[in-house]
Design an enzyme around this catalytic site. Structure first.
Site, short mmCIF file in Angstrom:
data_model
loop_
_atom_site.label_atom_id
_atom_site.label_comp_id
_atom_site.label_asym_id
_atom_site.label_seq_id
_atom_site.Cartn_x
_atom_site.Cartn_y
_atom_site.Cartn_z
N HIS A 149 1.00 -1.10 0.03
CA HIS A 149 -0.09 0.02 0.05
C HIS A 149 1.14 1.31 0.00
O HIS A 149 0.58 2.30 -0.89
CB HIS A 149 -1.14 0.05 1.31
CG HIS A 149 -1.82 1.13 1.17
ND1 HIS A 149 -3.14 0.98 1.03
CD2 HIS A 149 -1.65 2.39 1.93
CE1 HIS A 149 -3.80 2.22 1.17
NE2 HIS A 149 -2.73 3.09 1.50
N GLU A 150 1.82 1.54 0.91
CA GLU A 150 2.58 2.58 1.12
C GLU A 150 3.69 2.69 -0.05
O GLU A 150 3.86 3.77 -0.60
CB GLU A 150 3.27 2.42 2.28
CG GLU A 150 2.47 2.55 3.53
CD GLU A 150 1.47 4.02 3.64
OE1 GLU A 150 1.75 4.84 3.05
OE2 GLU A 150 0.38 3.48 4.01
N HIS A 170 2.09 4.22 -3.02
CA HIS A 170 2.04 5.88 -3.06
C HIS A 170 3.35 6.52 -3.32
O HIS A 170 3.15 7.35 -3.97
CB HIS A 170 1.71 6.28 -1.46
CG HIS A 170 0.53 5.89 -0.96
ND1 HIS A 170 -0.86 6.62 -1.51
CD2 HIS A 170 -0.30 5.39 0.23
CE1 HIS A 170 -2.04 6.20 -0.92
NE2 HIS A 170 -1.62 5.37 -0.26
#
Length: 206
Positions: free
Chosen positions: A22-23, A26
């Site tokens: 997820h990170e 980003h």
């Protein structure tokens, strides 16, 4: 689903993979759009230690909702500020949806091959579940979740500023909503819906 029990050895890798992807998503999208900040801050990595937020991890473990350490970005480096924020914010939840889909395909294929046996299979099921949870939870439009940034990027600039001003109070509001059960009542049908869509795709393809 979460908690401190004998299955912790299976929960930890699944949880770390979901949060890290997820990170990283980003960070990768931000760098791709011209902002080197995530790279300079050591966040363009698949090392889970770089992304963990202690409070968010504890919340995810105990309350089934949580978050990782936000990736620092400088939107001023984007050619289009609003489009850049939109794409970077969407990257995390979308990456979890894609990873959930890939995991569902892996489970289905292994099932057809009659290879779904052994404790290691728990990691796959947990990875699928955690990615579903992270995807829908982070789309809630409450700061500091991705959903608030997505909505702020879509709304007119003046309305979008409201979410920026809410940032300092967002975590407290979020925790309160989690423990009062409000978030759970919102998330549950979304989890079921997303899981249904993913399983439908898998069944259609296979």
């Amino acid at each position: 689903m979460f908690g401190f029990d004998a299955d912790m050895i299976f929960r930890i890798p699944a949880l770390l993979i979901a949060l890290t992807v997820h990170e990283y998503a980003h960070a990768r999208v931000a760098v791709t759009l011209g902002d080197p900040t995530p790279r300079f801050m050591g966040r363009l990595t698949l090392n889970p230690v770089s992304h963990l937020d202690p409070i968010g991890l504890l919340m995810l473990w105990l309350a089934q909702f949580g978050w990782a350490k936000p990736v620092p970005i400088n939107p001023g480096n984007f050619t289009d500020y609003r489009k850049g924020m939109l794409l970077v914010s969407m990257a995390g939840p979308v990456s979890n949806m894609l990873l959930a889909l890939l995991t569902a395909f892996a489970i289905a294929i292994l099932g057809k091959l009659q290879l779904l046996h052994g404790d290691w299979v728990k990691v796959l099921w947990l990875l699928y579940s955690y990615n579903i949870i992270l995807a829908v939870f982070n789309l809630i439009p409450i700061p500091p979740l991705d959903g608030s940034k997505i909505l702020a990027s879509i709304l007119p600039a003046r309305q979008g500023e409201i979410f920026d001003r809410m940032e300092q109070y967002g975590s407290f509001i979020l925790i309160a909503l989690v423990f009062t059960g409000v978030i759970g009542s919102i998330i549950y049908p979304l989890r079921i819906g997303l899981s249904y869509i993913i399983n439908l795709i898998v069944m259609t393809v296979l």
